[in-house]
Write a protein that holds these residues in place. Structure first.
Motif, PDB file in Angstrom:
ATOM      1  N   GLU A   1      -8.804 -64.955 -37.854  1.00 26.48           N
ATOM      2  CA  GLU A   1      -9.713 -64.873 -38.915  1.00 26.48           C
ATOM      3  C   GLU A   1     -11.158 -65.199 -38.403  1.00 26.48           C
ATOM      4  O   GLU A   1     -12.244 -64.653 -38.689  1.00 26.48           O
ATOM      5  CB  GLU A   1      -9.349 -65.827 -40.032  1.00 26.48           C
ATOM      6  N   ALA A   2     -11.225 -66.076 -37.427  1.00 23.96           N
ATOM      7  CA  ALA A   2     -12.608 -66.701 -36.977  1.00 23.96           C
ATOM      8  C   ALA A   2     -13.238 -65.665 -36.307  1.00 23.96           C
ATOM      9  O   ALA A   2     -14.501 -65.328 -36.240  1.00 23.96           O
ATOM     10  CB  ALA A   2     -12.546 -67.831 -36.204  1.00 23.96           C
ATOM     11  N   ILE A   3     -12.610 -64.876 -35.397  1.00 22.77           N
ATOM     12  CA  ILE A   3     -12.870 -63.895 -34.689  1.00 22.77           C
ATOM     13  C   ILE A   3     -13.342 -62.569 -35.476  1.00 22.77           C
ATOM     14  O   ILE A   3     -14.377 -62.228 -35.271  1.00 22.77           O
ATOM     15  CB  ILE A   3     -11.899 -63.005 -33.643  1.00 22.77           C
ATOM     16  N   ALA A   4     -12.679 -62.408 -36.484  1.00 23.52           N
ATOM     17  CA  ALA A   4     -12.965 -61.147 -37.432  1.00 23.52           C
ATOM     18  C   ALA A   4     -14.331 -61.707 -38.129  1.00 23.52           C
ATOM     19  O   ALA A   4     -15.046 -60.648 -38.550  1.00 23.52           O
ATOM     20  CB  ALA A   4     -11.751 -61.313 -38.574  1.00 23.52           C
ATOM     21  N   GLY A   5     -14.664 -62.878 -38.296  1.00 28.99           N
ATOM     22  CA  GLY A   5     -15.957 -63.415 -38.834  1.00 28.99           C
ATOM     23  C   GLY A   5     -17.136 -63.290 -37.962  1.00 28.99           C
ATOM     24  O   GLY A   5     -18.145 -63.421 -38.328  1.00 28.99           O
ATOM     25  N   GLY A   6     -16.811 -63.363 -36.634  1.00 31.19           N
ATOM     26  CA  GLY A   6     -18.060 -63.026 -35.809  1.00 31.19           C
ATOM     27  C   GLY A   6     -18.291 -64.132 -34.900  1.00 31.19           C
ATOM     28  O   GLY A   6     -19.276 -64.210 -34.158  1.00 31.19           O
ATOM     29  N   ILE A   7     -17.383 -65.151 -34.548  1.00 34.37           N
ATOM     30  CA  ILE A   7     -17.364 -66.138 -33.546  1.00 34.37           C
ATOM     31  C   ILE A   7     -17.749 -65.289 -32.091  1.00 34.37           C
ATOM     32  O   ILE A   7     -16.990 -64.267 -31.832  1.00 34.37           O
ATOM     33  CB  ILE A   7     -16.205 -67.069 -33.322  1.00 34.37           C
ATOM     34  N   THR A   8     -18.404 -66.009 -31.148  1.00 31.22           N
ATOM     35  CA  THR A   8     -18.523 -65.418 -29.927  1.00 31.22           C
ATOM     36  C   THR A   8     -17.915 -66.011 -28.754  1.00 31.22           C
ATOM     37  O   THR A   8     -17.873 -65.403 -27.621  1.00 31.22           O
ATOM     38  CB  THR A   8     -19.929 -65.334 -29.643  1.00 31.22           C
ATOM     39  N   LEU A   9     -17.559 -67.231 -28.789  1.00 24.82           N
ATOM     40  CA  LEU A   9     -16.601 -68.009 -27.926  1.00 24.82           C
ATOM     41  C   LEU A   9     -15.670 -68.892 -28.479  1.00 24.82           C
ATOM     42  O   LEU A   9     -15.917 -69.488 -29.349  1.00 24.82           O
ATOM     43  CB  LEU A   9     -17.573 -68.471 -27.056  1.00 24.82           C
ATOM     44  N   PHE A  10     -14.536 -69.107 -27.611  1.00 23.91           N
ATOM     45  CA  PHE A  10     -13.652 -70.168 -28.304  1.00 23.91           C
ATOM     46  C   PHE A  10     -13.107 -71.189 -27.380  1.00 23.91           C
ATOM     47  O   PHE A  10     -12.934 -70.878 -26.029  1.00 23.91           O
ATOM     48  CB  PHE A  10     -12.275 -69.324 -28.774  1.00 23.91           C
ATOM     49  N   GLN A  11     -13.050 -72.566 -27.532  1.00 23.20           N
ATOM     50  CA  GLN A  11     -12.778 -73.529 -27.071  1.00 23.20           C
ATOM     51  C   GLN A  11     -11.431 -74.118 -27.678  1.00 23.20           C
ATOM     52  O   GLN A  11     -11.444 -74.508 -28.609  1.00 23.20           O
ATOM     53  CB  GLN A  11     -13.726 -74.651 -26.826  1.00 23.20           C
ATOM     54  N   PHE A  12     -10.372 -74.213 -26.861  1.00 19.11           N
ATOM     55  CA  PHE A  12      -8.910 -74.683 -27.274  1.00 19.11           C
ATOM     56  C   PHE A  12      -9.063 -76.362 -27.052  1.00 19.11           C
ATOM     57  O   PHE A  12      -9.245 -76.633 -25.878  1.00 19.11           O
ATOM     58  CB  PHE A  12      -7.966 -74.138 -26.425  1.00 19.11           C
ATOM     59  N   ARG A  13      -9.137 -76.960 -28.041  1.00 14.87           N
ATOM     60  CA  ARG A  13      -9.092 -78.543 -27.950  1.00 14.87           C
ATOM     61  C   ARG A  13      -8.166 -79.025 -28.743  1.00 14.87           C
ATOM     62  O   ARG A  13      -8.225 -79.371 -29.929  1.00 14.87           O
ATOM     63  CB  ARG A  13     -10.621 -78.922 -28.502  1.00 14.87           C
ATOM     64  N   GLU A  14      -6.933 -79.333 -27.936  1.00 18.64           N
ATOM     65  CA  GLU A  14      -5.892 -79.969 -28.321  1.00 18.64           C
ATOM     66  C   GLU A  14      -5.936 -81.556 -28.498  1.00 18.64           C
ATOM     67  O   GLU A  14      -5.418 -81.951 -27.526  1.00 18.64           O
ATOM     68  CB  GLU A  14      -4.800 -79.389 -27.873  1.00 18.64           C
TER      69      GLU A  14
ATOM     70  N   ARG B   1     -14.853 -65.590 -43.829  1.00 16.14           N
ATOM     71  CA  ARG B   1     -16.288 -65.391 -44.550  1.00 16.14           C
ATOM     72  C   ARG B   1     -17.139 -66.871 -44.168  1.00 16.14           C
ATOM     73  O   ARG B   1     -18.409 -66.488 -43.919  1.00 16.14           O
ATOM     74  CB  ARG B   1     -15.969 -65.749 -45.979  1.00 16.14           C
ATOM     75  N   ALA B   2     -16.459 -67.854 -43.772  1.00 13.68           N
ATOM     76  CA  ALA B   2     -17.338 -69.123 -43.186  1.00 13.68           C
ATOM     77  C   ALA B   2     -17.899 -68.716 -41.804  1.00 13.68           C
ATOM     78  O   ALA B   2     -19.148 -69.039 -41.643  1.00 13.68           O
ATOM     79  CB  ALA B   2     -16.326 -70.084 -42.807  1.00 13.68           C
ATOM     80  N   ALA B   3     -17.359 -68.035 -40.990  1.00 13.65           N
ATOM     81  CA  ALA B   3     -17.757 -67.847 -39.648  1.00 13.65           C
ATOM     82  C   ALA B   3     -18.815 -66.587 -39.929  1.00 13.65           C
ATOM     83  O   ALA B   3     -20.039 -66.776 -39.318  1.00 13.65           O
ATOM     84  CB  ALA B   3     -16.651 -67.160 -38.680  1.00 13.65           C
ATOM     85  N   ALA B   4     -18.560 -65.826 -40.835  1.00 13.05           N
ATOM     86  CA  ALA B   4     -19.688 -64.801 -41.033  1.00 13.05           C
ATOM     87  C   ALA B   4     -20.971 -65.303 -41.663  1.00 13.05           C
ATOM     88  O   ALA B   4     -21.786 -65.030 -41.339  1.00 13.05           O
ATOM     89  CB  ALA B   4     -19.100 -63.622 -42.139  1.00 13.05           C
ATOM     90  N   ASP B   5     -20.783 -66.226 -42.390  1.00 12.79           N
ATOM     91  CA  ASP B   5     -21.758 -67.015 -42.994  1.00 12.79           C
ATOM     92  C   ASP B   5     -22.813 -67.712 -41.867  1.00 12.79           C
ATOM     93  O   ASP B   5     -23.819 -67.672 -41.959  1.00 12.79           O
ATOM     94  CB  ASP B   5     -21.436 -68.003 -44.028  1.00 12.79           C
ATOM     95  N   PHE B   6     -22.121 -68.218 -40.778  1.00  7.10           N
ATOM     96  CA  PHE B   6     -23.029 -68.732 -39.814  1.00  7.10           C
ATOM     97  C   PHE B   6     -23.711 -67.762 -39.072  1.00  7.10           C
ATOM     98  O   PHE B   6     -24.915 -68.133 -38.700  1.00  7.10           O
ATOM     99  CB  PHE B   6     -21.801 -69.491 -38.826  1.00  7.10           C
ATOM    100  N   ARG B   7     -23.210 -66.614 -38.740  1.00  6.58           N
ATOM    101  CA  ARG B   7     -23.745 -65.609 -38.080  1.00  6.58           C
ATOM    102  C   ARG B   7     -24.897 -65.227 -38.816  1.00  6.58           C
ATOM    103  O   ARG B   7     -25.989 -64.802 -38.199  1.00  6.58           O
ATOM    104  CB  ARG B   7     -22.875 -64.347 -37.796  1.00  6.58           C
ATOM    105  N   GLN B   8     -24.874 -65.036 -40.191  1.00  6.49           N
ATOM    106  CA  GLN B   8     -25.893 -64.488 -40.959  1.00  6.49           C
ATOM    107  C   GLN B   8     -26.877 -65.550 -41.190  1.00  6.49           C
ATOM    108  O   GLN B   8     -28.095 -65.171 -41.015  1.00  6.49           O
ATOM    109  CB  GLN B   8     -25.339 -64.356 -42.653  1.00  6.49           C
ATOM    110  N   ALA B   9     -26.504 -66.842 -41.218  1.00  7.04           N
ATOM    111  CA  ALA B   9     -27.776 -67.737 -41.132  1.00  7.04           C
ATOM    112  C   ALA B   9     -28.533 -67.865 -39.833  1.00  7.04           C
ATOM    113  O   ALA B   9     -29.855 -68.111 -40.090  1.00  7.04           O
ATOM    114  CB  ALA B   9     -26.982 -69.176 -41.453  1.00  7.04           C
TER     115      ALA B   9
END
Length: 208
Positions: A24-37, A197-205
């Protein structure tokens, strides 16, 4: 690549599975992912490695760089695109020897001295913060505000800077205006009712 930098592990996903949260985050527009477990209830050993492998496959499917937090051994085992480390971890120069010249190495920096040390060590970008108060990291340092970004830029550093810590879509623009090349987000995306939607809102902002 660093513009909308999403960080997440299993403990950060209250609504969906980690895999579905990432999709879902990728669909919203994130550009990089960090796996932090990390954190209470985090997976360990082979279970953490298997989750990392699953999330990496999703990233590869969508051409999103996959970074591992702190765990150099996991990054090597998964042949991750890179790793992000803190001030207490191995220096970037030693990590470069282990992961190779093509690895992306990010280092957390909280002031100009730490930033310069990381650059000398071979960091590709710096994670700067926490900018605002955050509950996502138990070991977070004192809040820095955007002034630390301004200080690093005024010092003449030209390395990419990523702001992290308590940033929302409503506060993303001031972080960028202070000198950041991107922002890192955990709970504001992973914990949102509508992750896409949350990720898309960040990209728009940030476009504004």
């Amino acid at each position: 690549m660093l513009q909308l930098y999403f960080i997440m592990g299993s403990v950060n996903c209250p609504r969906l599975s980690p895999a579905d949260t990432l999709r879902e985050a990728i669909a919203g527009g994130i550009t990089l992912f960090q796996f932090r477990e990390k954190g209470s209830g985090a997976l360990q050993g082979s279970a953490a490695l298997e989750l990392g492998r699953q999330l990496q496959a999703i990233c590869r499917e969508h051409a999103i760089p996959f970074i591992v937090n702190d765990d150099i051994g996991m990054a090597a085992a998964l042949e991750a695109d890179g790793v992000h480390v803190g001030q207490e971890d191995e220096p970037a120069s030693a990590i470069r020897e282990r992961l190779g010249s093509g690895a992306i190495i990010g280092v957390s920096a909280h002031n100009l001295e730490e930033a310069r040390q990381a650059i000398v060590g071979g960091a590709d970008y710096l994670g700067v913060g926490p900018i605002y108060p955050t509950a996502s990291k138990d070991d977070a340092r004192a809040v820095q505000g955007t002034l630390v970004l301004t200080e690093l830029r005024r010092s003449g550093l030209d390395i990419p800077l990523v702001g992290i810590g308590g940033i929302t879509a409503g506060t993303a623009l001031p972080v960028m205006e202070a000198g950041a090349d991107g922002i890192s987000v955990i709970s504001a995306i992973a914990g949102a009712e509508d992750i896409r939607r949350a990720a898309a809102d960040f990209r728009q902002a940030m476009r504004r």
